[in-house]
Scaffold this motif. Structure first.
Motif, short mmCIF file in Angstrom:
data_model
loop_
_atom_site.label_atom_id
_atom_site.label_comp_id
_atom_site.label_asym_id
_atom_site.label_seq_id
_atom_site.Cartn_x
_atom_site.Cartn_y
_atom_site.Cartn_z
N MET A 258 1.04 -1.21 0.45
CA MET A 258 0.06 -0.04 -0.45
C MET A 258 0.97 1.53 0.24
SD MET A 258 -3.10 0.58 2.48
CE MET A 258 -4.21 -0.15 1.90
N VAL A 259 0.63 2.15 -0.54
CA VAL A 259 1.43 3.58 -1.16
C VAL A 259 0.39 4.46 -0.73
CG1 VAL A 259 3.04 2.37 -2.77
CG2 VAL A 259 0.73 3.33 -3.38
N GLY A 260 1.14 5.65 -0.15
CA GLY A 260 0.16 6.49 0.31
C GLY A 260 -0.52 7.16 -0.66
N ALA A 261 -1.46 8.04 -1.09
CA ALA A 261 -1.81 9.17 -1.98
C ALA A 261 -2.80 10.14 -1.52
CB ALA A 261 -2.04 8.48 -3.13
N ASN A 262 -1.99 11.79 -1.99
CA ASN A 262 -2.91 12.50 -1.49
C ASN A 262 -3.51 12.36 -2.67
OD1 ASN A 262 -0.84 13.89 0.29
ND2 ASN A 262 0.57 13.99 -1.40
N ASP A 263 -4.32 12.65 -3.23
CA ASP A 263 -5.42 12.73 -4.65
C ASP A 263 -5.44 11.40 -5.15
OD1 ASP A 263 -6.89 12.61 -6.79
OD2 ASP A 263 -6.16 15.01 -6.88
#
Length: 126
Positions: free
Chosen positions: A6-11
């Motif tokens: 899982m990677v972080g995403a701002n949008d």
């Protein structure tokens, strides 16, 4: 070895557009959004996911981190790279090419996703 990444995403929608394109170039289905707004790509070998950080802080890339996606051919790696650039990614490292490594020849194509995460298409040549 891995159950999921899982990677972080701002949008999430912008990142979903990017990952739908690059993973679609490899033959994977579009991501599925859950009730919490996270996006999941389900495969036979594991799950790749996108999420806004749970701690409420902005997503940022992991310096020194790379997520590699297996490509069945150099043509698929090139299509993956082109799809990424066309959908909000930026090329990084050197252009896609064969590189010599400790485990033989690898065809590598690198991108940064819209949140700055470094991803790579990898085809084992030998």
């Amino acid at each position: 070895m891995f159950s999921h990444i899982m990677v972080g995403a701002n949008d999430i929608q912008q990142s979903k557009t990017f990952y739908d394109a690059i993973l679609g170039a490899m033959g994977y289905e579009s991501g599925v959004l859950d009730e919490k707004g996270r996006c999941f790509y389900f495969t036979k070998s594991g799950i790749f996911a996108l999420s806004k950080p749970i701690d409420g802080e902005p997503a940022c890339h992991g310096n020194g981190s790379t997520i590699g996606f297996s490509a069945e051919s150099t043509e698929i790696a090139d299509a993956w790279h082109a799809a990424g650039v066309a959908n909000g990614g930026t090329t990084c490292e050197e252009p896609p090419a064969i590189r010599e490594g400790a485990i033989g020849q690898l065809y590598l194509a690198y991108l940064r996703d819209p949140s700055g995460n470094k991803v790579c298409a990898v085809h084992r040549v030998s």
